[in-house]
Every structure is written in structure tokens, then in C-alpha cells.
Design an enzyme around this catalytic site. Sequence first.
Site, mmCIF file in Angstrom:
data_model
loop_
_atom_site.group_PDB
_atom_site.id
_atom_site.type_symbol
_atom_site.label_atom_id
_atom_site.label_comp_id
_atom_site.label_asym_id
_atom_site.label_seq_id
_atom_site.Cartn_x
_atom_site.Cartn_y
_atom_site.Cartn_z
ATOM 1 N N SER A 264 1.141 -1.028 -0.003
ATOM 2 C CA SER A 264 0.132 -0.089 -0.098
ATOM 3 C C SER A 264 0.570 1.306 0.073
ATOM 4 O O SER A 264 2.092 1.004 0.483
ATOM 5 C CB SER A 264 -0.757 0.242 1.346
ATOM 6 O OG SER A 264 -0.169 0.586 2.202
ATOM 7 N N ASP A 265 0.399 2.196 -0.313
ATOM 8 C CA ASP A 265 1.286 3.592 -0.039
ATOM 9 C C ASP A 265 0.497 4.150 1.174
ATOM 10 O O ASP A 265 -0.397 2.725 1.583
ATOM 11 C CB ASP A 265 0.078 4.394 -1.391
ATOM 12 C CG ASP A 265 1.208 5.672 -1.185
ATOM 13 O OD1 ASP A 265 2.595 5.915 -0.770
ATOM 14 O OD2 ASP A 265 1.532 6.640 -2.077
ATOM 15 N N SER A 266 1.714 4.576 1.749
ATOM 16 C CA SER A 266 1.876 5.356 2.921
ATOM 17 C C SER A 266 0.688 5.710 3.557
ATOM 18 O O SER A 266 -0.624 6.658 3.305
ATOM 19 C CB SER A 266 3.347 6.122 3.284
ATOM 20 O OG SER A 266 2.486 6.164 4.839
ATOM 21 N N GLY A 267 -0.014 4.916 4.472
ATOM 22 C CA GLY A 267 -1.281 4.918 5.392
ATOM 23 C C GLY A 267 -2.308 4.528 4.678
ATOM 24 O O GLY A 267 -4.014 4.950 4.392
ATOM 25 N N ALA A 268 -2.656 4.362 3.496
ATOM 26 C CA ALA A 268 -3.549 3.961 2.216
ATOM 27 C C ALA A 268 -4.539 2.982 3.300
ATOM 28 O O ALA A 268 -6.181 2.681 2.774
ATOM 29 C CB ALA A 268 -3.712 3.099 1.188
#
Length: 729
Positions: A264-268
Site C-alpha cells: 500500500s502507499d503510506s497510510g492507504a
Amino acid sequence: MEEHRLRELLAQLSLKEKIGQMTQLHSHFYQDLNEKAAGQMMKMGVTDEMVGNSGSVLGASGAGRIKKMLKNQLEKNRHHIPLLIMADVIHGYKTIFPIPLALGCSWDPTLAKRASEVAAREASVSGVHVVFAPMVDLVRDPRWGRVMESTGEDPYLNSVFAQAFVDGFQGDDLKNDLNRTAACVKHFAGYGAVEGGREYNTVNMSERQMRQDYLVSYKSAIEAGCRLIMTAYNTVDGIPATANHWLLRKVLRDEWGFDGVTISDSGAVRELVPHSVAADEKEAAMKAIEAGVDIEMGTFCYMHHLERLVNEHKILESRIDEAVWRILKLKNDLGLFENPFRGADEEKEKRVVYCRDHRDQAQKAAEQSCVLLKNSGILPLKQNQKLAIIGPFADNGAILGAWSWRGDPNATETLTAAFRSEKIFKTYSSRGSGILEGNRELLNEAIKTARGANLIIAAVGEASNMSGEASSRAHIDLPECQLELIRELKALRKPLVIVLFNGRPLDLTPLIDDVDALLEVWYPGSEGAHAVFNLLTGRANPSGKLSMSFPRTIGQIPIYYNCYNTGRPLAENGDKKKYVSKYLDCPNDALFPFGFGLSYTTFEYSGLSLAAVRIAGSMSVQVTVCVRNSGKVAGSEVVQLYIRDISGEVVRPVKELKAFKKIDLLPGERKYLHFTIQESMLRYYHSDLTFKSDDGKFEVMVGGDSVRTLHVPFVLSRGRLVLIHDEAK
């Protein structure tokens, strides 16, 4: 490690240990924690056991520091599973190359490959295993700050660069070549189409358009062998990419056969909650793992909830096993079980990182990435003039751009320093303005400096943090203080050259008529200042061509060359008819179109022809064109081939880039270039999503940009290509 032993390792892991492998933590979790940091860790519910089980790290750098971190983690982990070290190495590690949008303007995939090789070499020796690059999103809206990470608006050009970047980062033998890193392609998928050009915003398009235009470059990167894919923040058909089963399982896994790691992208993962597709973090974890996200970055939904979801029989443990298997396999493919430190080497790091050879390559890349947009004959500069370099970038080393993580603006040569070091001009310098704000005192000082010069170079543009992530702009012209500076300098009635530092196409209409020359240099990187000096003085001849159109005004956005026609197309700009598709107050076309770029020489195109009337039994035909250097200096030209499908089952673009070649020509020299049109180049997605070509009329166009081309018609008939002699005449 042999595969059967890796399978045995997976079988020995507890559920908690498996989930740990699926969690990426920031590097500060692995440092000696002070009381404040420990308190934050406790607040987030992260325990020492969780840190010991974790599988990957974000944001660590430096061979010595990373080796210490890896050693400590191996001691903590019950099975001594090595960590994956991942980092944002977008256009260089310490030696910063031009931003990817600029590299796209080189139209030179080999150059892009070399840039990635240098970045991989520096990152690897510093302890990094995985780089979050390349970003291959198709971009058509310059308001979006992250266009600087892309190579532009064309699916084909992006796909060629995607492959080059992956090849450069990974090489041919990732396990044994310690100068390489694994590549993580991002952002899957369609992130470049966010509505309004606003960061993290909604994406809404048909599946046909997604497949035709936006998925092409990701597929190219996967075919090149990229080892990881990062999910996008945006929605795809109403479902966030990080929870999108169709995108991550049906397309990526089932159709394309991707067997690498998804992250995932950060925090996604947690952001599925504000997206309103998950009620809480537990549901977010369930939807992300079911969709096929292997590693959660930046948040702790997996760490806190996956075990309970398995125990409650809401997800199968086999879902977790398949994700962990891919993670372990990546570590094994990198050789980390045998050598957890991999390429990290403190002594070699001192010799390799930011070395002279790497900086020389960065300079050459910058020289080929800048685009000459206007020149009234004032460039190249004549020697022994008095020059005034004026503007916020006149003596400013902050020319690296966003995502230059380890780059040092304070150690980067400035434009004024580059000119003074060569000592062939008498050079004066003054700021004249800040980037966003100015004052009369600065302006008066600049005017006084400029009055004593024969020629003025205005070094203007955007600050690095005005593009990149979370840097969308509703207005993409120069800040007013810089426009005022240019107006005041123009009033001195001296030759005026603009050197433009920026991360996106800008609205240049307010200034373009008032300047004698304009060189688009983007953020040119560590050696950008000297590259710009070489281009302005003629030591290097500009050869860059735009990979993204420049609008006349923001009201035209999105603007891109490969658009659709309408039922009431504008015959030409200035058409007097009212009921056609046009603006009342602005031409339809771009100020500077895709593929455009000037040189200090000129090129003539002639003799465009197809090879034969009919190629019996063949699915291809040869195209020939003659290109001659009609100027007085040697130069490089990007010869571009476009095709138009005259009649399709669905509306087709007015033209599509299908091939290009970059050639060098001496004054007066001519070359005959040969391209091959294949039936496969004419295929497209139909309304039922079949990918095929149609019999009918086509047009091939060849030229130096997307507007000025020669053209010849041909026909596809039963899979064969036919030249139409009468129409060609």
C-alpha cells in the site's frame, strides 16, 4: 535459500509472525527510543514484539546505520528473517538527476536507464534493497503536483520509459548484482487522473479508457520484471485502489500474471475508513487483504486486526500465507537470507555515493532534458558580454526538486556560480524577488544590477515544494512577484532570457511575448547549473522535446495531444464558425504542444513513404523518411511517428505516438530513417473490451513534434497494410 526450505520457514511461522512480515514500519521504530518516542509507540499500540516480527523498513539510509539496524533485528527475530529496507529514490539517491518529467523530455530511454543504474548503485551501497520507483502514472493535468514524477501524457512514451527505469534499477541478476535494487512501480492505478488535479482526489473513468491509456505503462513495467507494485490513493470505479479486488486480483494477478509483492502507499489501508468503504480499521484490514495487498505501509490495521479476523473466520489464513510467501520470496530473490546486509558497505559508500562519474552522468542527463521553448536568435550567448543573472534562482542551489531525499541544495552549484567559474562573461547577480513574495528594495537592486549588463538572464520558477506530493496548484502561472520582476526587466529594453525552474508545465502566456528566449530546465538536479550554462552558451545544443503539453491558460486543462475529435471539430484556430467545439476567448491548441522543442539548428523532413502497395501475407510495412540538418551546427533530433485511425468502432484519438528515434546530424547531413508499422500497433480496446484492429483507413504522420508532420494514408485490409497511391499524391 532453496524453495523447499523457504516453504518450511513459512510453515514454522506463527500467525503473529506472518502478520509482522506484512507490516512496514518507519525506521525510527528501530532506533534506540527516547521516552517521548517510546510513548508515541505505546500510543499507537506497537510493542517490541511487533517490531521484532516486522518485515520491512521505510526511510532508513546509510550503510553503517542500516547494518546496525539489520543486526539488531536479526537478533530479535525468532527465525532470523532479514528486513527489507525500502526508500523513496525517485530521481537519484545522493546524486540527483533531473526530475522524471524532465527525463521524459530527453526521449532517450537509455539515458533513463543509466540514471536508474546510478541511483541503484548509490542506494544499494548505502543499504537500500527496494526503491519506490518508477512512477508510471499517465498525466494530463499540470495542476497535479506529482506530474513531476511521471514521464508525461503519452501511454507509449511512458511505457518505454517504465521499462528503461525498471531495467536500470534491477539489472539482469538482482540476486548477485549488489549494485542493483528491486523496483516498486507506482501508483496502481490511474492516480494521474485525479479530478481537478487535486492530490488524493477521486478518479472516475470507463474501464475501456483505463485499459487503453492508463494501464499500459504499468503492464510494461511488469513485463520488464518489476518486483513490487504500490497501490494508489485514488478510487477506481468507486472503489479505492487499495481495496480494489478487480484491479489487484483480476487484472494484476489473473490477467497479467504478476507474482511479485504488492504494498500500500503510506497510510492507504487505514484511509479506507475516510473513503467510506470501511467502517473501522478492522474492516479496512479485511478489505485490503481480500483485495490482495501484501504489505501495509505506515499504519497498523494488519498488525492490530488480521489475527482476530482469521480467528473469527472472516478471512482465511491462506490469504495471509500467499502474501507472506511473496514477501519471503522477494527477500530470497535479493539474497538476503545468505547476506542480510547485501550491498551495504561503509567504505565503498564513501567512494561511490556522489562520485564525480555519477555527477558527470547527471549533468549529461540535464543537458538532454532541458527544452528550448523560444529563441529569437539571442541564444547561444556570445562570449565576453556583461550578463546580469536576476531572480530567485540566480544564486540558489535548491534546484533538485521534490523527492530529492538525500540531495543537498547547500552543496549544489548555483547558476551564478556556474557562470563565474567559467570566466568567459562578466557576471552580475541579484535576487530581485523571492519565489512567492517580493519587495521594492529587492526589485530596485535587481534593476540597478541589470542596467549595467548587455543581456539579462531571469532565473525564475517554482520552489521545490510547489510540486511533488500534496502540492497541487489551482493557478499554474508564475507568482505575481516574479511576473512583476520580468516586466520591470523587460522595460530596460535589453535582451531578456528566461531560465525556468519548475516541476510542471506552467501557464506562460503572461510572459512569453515579452522575452527573447526561454529555456525550460525543470529541476535539473545536482549538476543542473552547469548543464544550463552549457546549453545557454552553445557548448551543448538543446535537444529536449516536451513530454507534456503546456496550456495557454488553466481553462484548457486537461489538455493533451492525443485527444478525441468531436462531431463539430474546429477546422483550425481562428475558425469564424460559432457552433463548433472551441472557446470564445482562447485557441484550442496548446501554447507548446507535446513533442515540441527547439534547437540551435534546424531540421527538414521530406520523402515520407511506405514501402509497397501490398505486403502479401505480411502484417507489417516499412515507413521511410529523410531528415536533414539544414542549419549550421550539429544537433540531435527526435523523429516522431504518429498514426491516426480514421474510422473506429469507438471514437479514436486524432493521433497516437507509435514510435520515435533520436538521431545526431552534422550540418548539412541527411539520414533516411526506417520505421516498421505492424498490425499490432493499430489495435485498440473496443466497446466490448476486446483488443484488436479494424480494417479501414489510417494515416501515418512523421515529424519533429506532434503538430508539424508529414503524412501518408494507408489501409488495413484483412490484416494486411496497403498504401493508397492516389491519396498519397
